[in-house]
Design a protein around this motif. Sequence first.
Motif, short mmCIF file in Angstrom:
data_model
loop_
_atom_site.label_atom_id
_atom_site.label_comp_id
_atom_site.label_asym_id
_atom_site.label_seq_id
_atom_site.Cartn_x
_atom_site.Cartn_y
_atom_site.Cartn_z
N THR A 59 12.92 5.39 -8.89
CA THR A 59 14.17 4.77 -8.45
C THR A 59 13.99 3.31 -8.06
N ASP A 60 12.78 2.92 -7.67
CA ASP A 60 12.51 1.52 -7.32
C ASP A 60 11.05 1.21 -7.64
N PRO A 61 10.76 0.77 -8.88
CA PRO A 61 9.36 0.56 -9.26
C PRO A 61 8.67 -0.59 -8.55
N CYS A 62 9.40 -1.59 -8.10
CA CYS A 62 8.85 -2.73 -7.35
C CYS A 62 7.69 -3.41 -8.06
N GLY A 63 7.54 -3.20 -9.37
CA GLY A 63 6.44 -3.83 -10.09
C GLY A 63 5.07 -3.27 -9.74
N LEU A 64 5.02 -2.08 -9.14
CA LEU A 64 3.75 -1.52 -8.67
C LEU A 64 2.99 -0.72 -9.73
N LEU A 65 3.67 -0.29 -10.79
CA LEU A 65 3.01 0.58 -11.77
C LEU A 65 2.44 -0.19 -12.96
N ALA A 66 1.31 0.31 -13.45
CA ALA A 66 0.71 -0.23 -14.65
C ALA A 66 1.59 0.11 -15.85
N GLU A 67 1.34 -0.55 -16.96
CA GLU A 67 2.11 -0.30 -18.19
C GLU A 67 1.92 1.15 -18.64
N PRO A 68 2.95 1.74 -19.28
CA PRO A 68 2.83 3.12 -19.78
C PRO A 68 1.74 3.26 -20.82
N THR A 69 1.07 4.41 -20.82
CA THR A 69 0.05 4.69 -21.83
C THR A 69 0.72 5.03 -23.16
N LYS A 70 -0.05 5.06 -24.23
CA LYS A 70 0.51 5.44 -25.54
C LYS A 70 1.05 6.86 -25.52
N LEU A 89 5.78 9.60 -16.67
CA LEU A 89 5.00 10.82 -16.49
C LEU A 89 4.07 10.58 -15.31
N ALA A 90 4.18 11.41 -14.29
CA ALA A 90 3.41 11.20 -13.06
C ALA A 90 1.91 11.28 -13.30
N CYS A 91 1.48 12.10 -14.26
CA CYS A 91 0.04 12.28 -14.50
C CYS A 91 -0.61 11.07 -15.17
N THR A 92 0.16 10.25 -15.86
CA THR A 92 -0.41 9.09 -16.54
C THR A 92 0.09 7.76 -15.99
N SER A 93 0.86 7.80 -14.91
CA SER A 93 1.38 6.58 -14.30
C SER A 93 0.50 6.20 -13.12
N PHE A 94 -0.19 5.09 -13.28
CA PHE A 94 -1.11 4.61 -12.26
C PHE A 94 -0.55 3.37 -11.58
N PHE A 95 -0.91 3.21 -10.31
CA PHE A 95 -0.59 1.97 -9.63
C PHE A 95 -1.45 0.86 -10.22
N LYS A 96 -0.90 -0.34 -10.26
CA LYS A 96 -1.65 -1.50 -10.72
C LYS A 96 -2.80 -1.75 -9.76
N ASP A 97 -3.81 -2.40 -10.29
CA ASP A 97 -4.90 -2.89 -9.45
C ASP A 97 -4.30 -3.96 -8.53
N ASP A 98 -4.76 -4.03 -7.31
CA ASP A 98 -4.26 -5.01 -6.34
C ASP A 98 -4.27 -6.43 -6.88
N SER A 99 -5.25 -6.77 -7.70
CA SER A 99 -5.38 -8.14 -8.19
C SER A 99 -4.33 -8.50 -9.23
N THR A 100 -3.62 -7.49 -9.78
CA THR A 100 -2.60 -7.79 -10.80
C THR A 100 -1.19 -7.80 -10.23
N LEU A 101 -1.05 -7.58 -8.93
CA LEU A 101 0.28 -7.57 -8.33
C LEU A 101 0.72 -8.99 -7.97
N THR A 102 2.01 -9.22 -8.13
CA THR A 102 2.60 -10.48 -7.68
C THR A 102 3.52 -10.14 -6.52
N VAL A 103 3.24 -10.66 -5.37
CA VAL A 103 4.07 -10.38 -4.20
C VAL A 103 5.18 -11.41 -4.16
N THR A 104 6.43 -10.94 -4.10
CA THR A 104 7.57 -11.85 -4.13
C THR A 104 8.47 -11.64 -2.92
N ASP A 105 7.89 -11.40 -1.75
CA ASP A 105 8.69 -11.24 -0.54
C ASP A 105 9.41 -12.55 -0.24
N GLU A 106 10.69 -12.42 0.11
CA GLU A 106 11.47 -13.61 0.42
C GLU A 106 11.28 -13.94 1.90
#
Length: 108
Positions: A59-70, A89-106
């Motif tokens: 419902t709110d991805p917030c840019g936290l998930l890695a790209e979908p697998t094939k 798919l919850a089993c193949t959806s991983f959080f991004k590595d911390d280093s790939t996140l862009t924080v955009t807090d206003e």
Amino acid sequence: MRVLTLQAFNNDNKMFRIPFQPGKNILQLANEGIADPRRDGIPFLCNKGVCRSCTVHITDPCGLLAEPTKNEQRALGVGRTTIASGYRLACTSFFKDDSTLTVTDEIE
């Protein structure tokens, strides 16, 4: 704290709020500490991204998930549960590595 909100598609549309933990998939995190995940958590069968039993709506991805697998793209490529509509798919959806996140807090 960064949190991912999702709805379990195949389990009475239960809602989950999952705290950000890099490198872990959302199935593991959502079902952590639940005695009977198939009944009370996110259900799963294959744990490989094929059966679609762990389909969730983000419902709110917030840019936290890695790209979908094939496999995930193939499994959710058509029909009403598409990735473009917020389903994963919850089993193949991983959080991004911390280093790939862009924080955009206003800041006000």
